[in-house]
Design an enzyme around this catalytic site. Structure first.
Site, PDB file in Angstrom:
ATOM      1  N   HIS A 175    -140.276 111.153  29.162  1.00  0.00           N
ATOM      2  CA  HIS A 175    -141.231 110.348  28.378  1.00  0.00           C
ATOM      3  C   HIS A 175    -141.560 109.180  29.292  1.00  0.00           C
ATOM      4  O   HIS A 175    -140.650 108.460  29.732  1.00  0.00           O
ATOM      5  CB  HIS A 175    -140.562 109.894  27.074  1.00  0.00           C
ATOM      6  CG  HIS A 175    -141.432 109.072  26.159  1.00  0.00           C
ATOM      7  ND1 HIS A 175    -141.663 109.405  24.838  1.00  0.00           N
ATOM      8  CD2 HIS A 175    -142.105 107.915  26.376  1.00  0.00           C
ATOM      9  CE1 HIS A 175    -142.438 108.491  24.270  1.00  0.00           C
ATOM     10  NE2 HIS A 175    -142.719 107.564  25.190  1.00  0.00           N
ATOM     11  N   ASN A 229    -140.019 106.775  37.794  1.00  0.00           N
ATOM     12  CA  ASN A 229    -139.625 108.041  38.403  1.00  0.00           C
ATOM     13  C   ASN A 229    -140.434 109.163  37.762  1.00  0.00           C
ATOM     14  O   ASN A 229    -140.501 109.254  36.539  1.00  0.00           O
ATOM     15  CB  ASN A 229    -138.125 108.283  38.206  1.00  0.00           C
ATOM     16  CG  ASN A 229    -137.282 107.246  38.941  1.00  0.00           C
ATOM     17  OD1 ASN A 229    -137.566 106.926  40.086  1.00  0.00           O
ATOM     18  ND2 ASN A 229    -136.269 106.719  38.283  1.00  0.00           N
ATOM     19  N   HIS A 241    -141.997 106.094  31.322  1.00  0.00           N
ATOM     20  CA  HIS A 241    -141.366 104.774  31.199  1.00  0.00           C
ATOM     21  C   HIS A 241    -141.436 104.048  32.532  1.00  0.00           C
ATOM     22  O   HIS A 241    -141.400 104.669  33.592  1.00  0.00           O
ATOM     23  CB  HIS A 241    -139.918 104.879  30.712  1.00  0.00           C
ATOM     24  CG  HIS A 241    -139.045 105.787  31.535  1.00  0.00           C
ATOM     25  ND1 HIS A 241    -139.073 107.153  31.413  1.00  0.00           N
ATOM     26  CD2 HIS A 241    -138.131 105.521  32.498  1.00  0.00           C
ATOM     27  CE1 HIS A 241    -138.203 107.700  32.248  1.00  0.00           C
ATOM     28  NE2 HIS A 241    -137.626 106.728  32.941  1.00  0.00           N
ATOM     29  N   CYS A 265    -139.132 109.019  22.204  1.00  0.00           N
ATOM     30  CA  CYS A 265    -139.918 109.089  20.964  1.00  0.00           C
ATOM     31  C   CYS A 265    -139.034 108.668  19.791  1.00  0.00           C
ATOM     32  O   CYS A 265    -139.498 107.950  18.891  1.00  0.00           O
ATOM     33  CB  CYS A 265    -140.467 110.495  20.749  1.00  0.00           C
ATOM     34  SG  CYS A 265    -141.951 110.883  21.712  1.00  0.00           S
ATOM     35  N   CYS A 283    -138.469 113.734  21.618  1.00  0.00           N
ATOM     36  CA  CYS A 283    -137.662 113.367  22.783  1.00  0.00           C
ATOM     37  C   CYS A 283    -136.918 112.063  22.510  1.00  0.00           C
ATOM     38  O   CYS A 283    -137.191 111.352  21.542  1.00  0.00           O
ATOM     39  CB  CYS A 283    -138.535 113.284  24.044  1.00  0.00           C
ATOM     40  SG  CYS A 283    -139.264 111.670  24.384  1.00  0.00           S
ATOM     41  N   HIS A 288    -139.571 101.029  34.635  1.00  0.00           N
ATOM     42  CA  HIS A 288    -138.400 100.169  34.754  1.00  0.00           C
ATOM     43  C   HIS A 288    -138.841  98.802  35.266  1.00  0.00           C
ATOM     44  O   HIS A 288    -139.614  98.724  36.231  1.00  0.00           O
ATOM     45  CB  HIS A 288    -137.412 100.732  35.780  1.00  0.00           C
ATOM     46  CG  HIS A 288    -136.838 102.081  35.469  1.00  0.00           C
ATOM     47  ND1 HIS A 288    -135.553 102.258  35.025  1.00  0.00           N
ATOM     48  CD2 HIS A 288    -137.368 103.327  35.570  1.00  0.00           C
ATOM     49  CE1 HIS A 288    -135.307 103.557  34.864  1.00  0.00           C
ATOM     50  NE2 HIS A 288    -136.390 104.231  35.189  1.00  0.00           N
ATOM     51  N   THR A 306    -134.971 111.416  34.475  1.00  0.00           N
ATOM     52  CA  THR A 306    -133.998 112.033  33.558  1.00  0.00           C
ATOM     53  C   THR A 306    -134.502 112.068  32.126  1.00  0.00           C
ATOM     54  O   THR A 306    -134.002 112.857  31.329  1.00  0.00           O
ATOM     55  CB  THR A 306    -132.646 111.299  33.599  1.00  0.00           C
ATOM     56  OG1 THR A 306    -132.843 109.934  33.245  1.00  0.00           O
ATOM     57  CG2 THR A 306    -132.005 111.402  34.968  1.00  0.00           C
ATOM     58  N   GLY A 313    -135.829 111.970  40.445  1.00  0.00           N
ATOM     59  CA  GLY A 313    -134.665 111.782  39.576  1.00  0.00           C
ATOM     60  C   GLY A 313    -135.014 111.378  38.158  1.00  0.00           C
ATOM     61  O   GLY A 313    -134.201 110.745  37.478  1.00  0.00           O
TER      62      GLY A 313
END
Ligand code: AMP
Ligand code: ZN
Length: 111
Positions: free
Chosen positions: A95, A84, A97, A5, A2, A99, A92, A90
């Protein structure tokens, strides 16, 4: 592999803010605030839904590093953490994460 990755493997360039053997933080390509950083585990976990007793140590580690990143960015006024999870939120990039958003007074709107 991905997108994140590939970023973790160095196959796609990123602006790194923090890196160690298990996690990476880099600047979001489309910043929504003066400071907008993404923190990821280097191993592929699809989303918050993929956090388990086996991998939650990575998540704990991410959250131990976040205050250091915020300090390094000078976010003395505070910051917001967002993750998210799934289509309704949402997400997108599939993987996990987190923010980090800061450097201005953020919208009071959460959703
Ligand atoms: P989300 O919508 O929560 O899944 O967040 C994905 C984030 O990844 C978005 O804020 C994008 O701007 C960001 N993003 C996508 N591609 C890249 C990239 N190559 N480098 C840095 N950030 C990216
Ligand atoms: Zn991945």
């Amino acid at each position: 592999m991905c997108l994140f990755c590939k970023i973790a493997a160095g196959e796609i360039p990123s602006t790194k803010v923090y890196e160690d053997e298990s996690i990476l933080a880099f600047r979001d390509i489309n910043p929504m605030a003066p400071t907008h950083i993404l923190v990821i585990p280097k191993t592929h976990i699809p989303s918050v839904d993929g956090i388990t007793a086996e991998n939650s140590g990575l998540v704990a580690h991410i959250f131990e590093v976040i205050p250091q990143i915020a300090k390094g960015e000078g976010l003395t006024g505070g910051y917001r953490m967002v993750s998210n999870c799934g289509p309704d939120a949402g997400q997108t990039v599939n993987h996990l994460h987190f923010h980090i958003l800061g450097g201005k007074e953020l919208s009071g709107q959460m959703a």
